[in-house]
Write a protein that holds these residues in place. Structure first.
Motif, PDB file in Angstrom:
ATOM      1  N   LEU A   1       1.169  -0.985   0.409  1.00  0.00           N
ATOM      2  CA  LEU A   1      -0.006  -0.308   0.224  1.00  0.00           C
ATOM      3  C   LEU A   1       0.861   1.551   0.444  1.00  0.00           C
ATOM      4  CD1 LEU A   1      -3.180   0.317   2.219  1.00  0.00           C
ATOM      5  CD2 LEU A   1      -1.523   2.396   2.509  1.00  0.00           C
ATOM      6  N   VAL A   2       1.691   1.340   1.233  1.00  0.00           N
ATOM      7  CA  VAL A   2       2.470   2.782   1.447  1.00  0.00           C
ATOM      8  C   VAL A   2       2.991   2.781   0.149  1.00  0.00           C
ATOM      9  CG1 VAL A   2       4.680   1.588   2.277  1.00  0.00           C
ATOM     10  CG2 VAL A   2       4.104   3.572   2.427  1.00  0.00           C
ATOM     11  N   THR A   3       3.947   1.683  -1.297  1.00  0.00           N
ATOM     12  CA  THR A   3       4.548   1.951  -2.321  1.00  0.00           C
ATOM     13  C   THR A   3       3.664   2.270  -3.543  1.00  0.00           C
ATOM     14  OG1 THR A   3       6.423   0.155  -1.516  1.00  0.00           O
ATOM     15  CG2 THR A   3       5.853   1.195  -4.084  1.00  0.00           C
ATOM     16  N   GLN A   4       2.847   2.005  -3.038  1.00  0.00           N
ATOM     17  CA  GLN A   4       1.799   2.204  -4.496  1.00  0.00           C
ATOM     18  C   GLN A   4       1.384   3.445  -4.494  1.00  0.00           C
ATOM     19  OE1 GLN A   4      -0.459  -0.869  -5.748  1.00  0.00           O
ATOM     20  NE2 GLN A   4       0.798  -2.423  -4.711  1.00  0.00           N
ATOM     21  N   VAL A   5       1.100   3.696  -3.100  1.00  0.00           N
ATOM     22  CA  VAL A   5      -0.397   5.219  -3.038  1.00  0.00           C
ATOM     23  C   VAL A   5       1.093   6.046  -2.154  1.00  0.00           C
ATOM     24  CG1 VAL A   5      -1.717   6.288  -1.404  1.00  0.00           C
ATOM     25  CG2 VAL A   5      -1.852   4.132  -2.152  1.00  0.00           C
TER      26      VAL A   5
ATOM     27  N   VAL B   1      -8.001   4.661   0.807  1.00  0.00           N
ATOM     28  CA  VAL B   1      -7.229   4.548  -0.641  1.00  0.00           C
ATOM     29  C   VAL B   1      -7.743   3.614  -1.583  1.00  0.00           C
ATOM     30  CG1 VAL B   1      -4.956   4.076   0.822  1.00  0.00           C
ATOM     31  CG2 VAL B   1      -6.722   2.201  -0.171  1.00  0.00           C
ATOM     32  N   ALA B   2      -9.090   3.434  -1.623  1.00  0.00           N
ATOM     33  CA  ALA B   2     -10.402   2.623  -2.400  1.00  0.00           C
ATOM     34  C   ALA B   2     -10.601   3.579  -3.390  1.00  0.00           C
ATOM     35  CB  ALA B   2     -11.744   2.736  -1.709  1.00  0.00           C
ATOM     36  N   HIS B   3      -9.459   5.222  -3.587  1.00  0.00           N
ATOM     37  CA  HIS B   3      -9.821   4.832  -5.146  1.00  0.00           C
ATOM     38  C   HIS B   3      -9.127   4.962  -6.179  1.00  0.00           C
ATOM     39  CE1 HIS B   3      -8.318   8.011  -2.313  1.00  0.00           C
ATOM     40  NE2 HIS B   3      -7.733   8.823  -3.766  1.00  0.00           N
TER      41      HIS B   3
END
Length: 364
Positions: free
Chosen positions: A13-17, A161-163
């Protein structure tokens, strides 16, 4: 301007967002050349999307001609990967917690000093414009600090982060997942000096190390600005089935009190994170948004006594994004020799305090 070749270990998550898009959006400072993740689904999708080399293991990626590495793997791998990267001569940015115990952090410090490389920890709140403004304000306040309170209600990241078009992999080998859990338990045992049951391990590695560690680190910085420090721990507990945590400590030298509470609220899509500092005639309050809502302001509210009246000032210093600012600071430390803002030594202080609080909770 020197452009650093960077690889990212761990593509959750933290990498992709945050880390991957933020590094890509700083093209004068960084060139992302490779990623590593045990999920073939994730690494292949991100490799195709961004034109990056993809590796199954972070250690293999370290041979790809990198200058620096971002470590965003599960927490129990941070220390070993940081040491391995430093020994290869790479600069390191590691997500928090740097490690669960101070012995592992000592290994990282030794490797950093031997390699002469930059090691920065991902405490992004230290780069929040509202935090920085509050530090400046605290340096002007006369009178003793009476209390610091921290309270966090954390619904988890999903509502925020769902968007995003995230890639989720369900193909991580079961043996690797089990290995990670075993490593976590062993490292928490070193931190606490004893075997911990699964709930205690969850409490220490979850509420304490994954969430409250940010607040503890921020409070340490605010106390420095206010000319105070955290004194003797007086209370601690893992609460609500260890989906929450509480700790308290005396303030030195004022005999005031610091209290921190964190609670998971997975069925309530609401995030609340507040830090309040109380003086005789003044109060400051930071209200943080969910960390994954980029460029959302952290509120800084200043309240002053005026006789029986109250003056309230709402400061809006900047929309600068802390996740981006920490990467700029990492680059400046590597290229320009700027001071490292979030050091391994600070991480050792934080995790040493957490171990003390956890032992206090276990003793009850």
């Amino acid at each position: 301007m020197t452009r650093l070749k960077v690889g990212i270990a761990g593509c959750g998550l933290v990498t992709q967002v945050e880390h991957l898009p933020n590094l890509i959006n700083l093209p004068k400072l960084f060139e992302v050349v490779a990623i590593a993740d045990p999920s073939a689904t994730v690494r292949e999708a991100l490799s195709a999307r961004h034109g990056l080399r993809a590796f199954e293991s972070a250690t293999e990626m370290m041979t790809a001609g990198l200058d620096a590495i971002v470590i965003a793997t599960p927490d129990s791998y941070h220390a070993d990967l940081a040491v391995a990267a430093l020994e290869r001569g790479l600069h390191v940015f590691s997500e928090k917690p740097l490690a669960y115990n101070t012995a592992d952090i000592a290994r990282i410090i030794a490797a950093r000093d031997k390699a002469g490389r930059v090691m920065q920890v991902g405490y992004m709140k230290r780069f929040d414009p509202a935090y920085l403004m509050l530090c400046d304000l605290l340096r002007t306040v006369d009178g003793p600090l009476r209390a610091v309170t921290v309270d966090v209600l954390d619904s988890g990241s999903d509502p925020f982060v769902a968007h995003h078009d995230m890639v989720v992999g369900t193909d991580v080998p079961k043996a690797l997942i089990e290995e990670g859990a075993a490593r976590r338990a062993a490292q928490v045992k070193v931190a606490l000096g004893t075997d911990a049951d699964p709930l205690v391990t969850r409490g220490f590695s979850g509420p304490y190390s994954s969430s409250l560690v940010h607040d503890l680190n921020v409070v340490q910085g605010l106390l420095d600005a206010a000319g105070a420090k955290m004194g003797k721990p007086v209370g601690a507990a893992f609460i609500a089935g260890n989906s929450g945590g509480y700790l308290s400590a005396k303030l030195d030298p004022t005999d005031g009190l610091v209290t921190m509470t964190w609670m998971a609220t997975p069925r309530l899509a609401y995030y609340c994170e507040r830090i309040s500092m109380v003086f005789d005639d003044r109060n400051f309050e930071l209200r943080f948004p969910s960390p994954y809502l980029n460029h959302h302001l952290t509120e800084l509210i200043e309240r002053r006594a005026n006789g029986l009246a109250l003056e309230e000032i709402r400061h809006r210093p900047s929309y600068a994004e802390p996740f981006v600012e920490e990467l700029k600071a990492w680059h400046a430390a590597i290229v320009d020799g700027a001071p490292v803002v979030n050091t391994a030594e600070q991480a050792a202080t934080d995790m040493g305090l957490f171990a003390t609080f956890a032992k206090l909770a276990l003793a009850k």
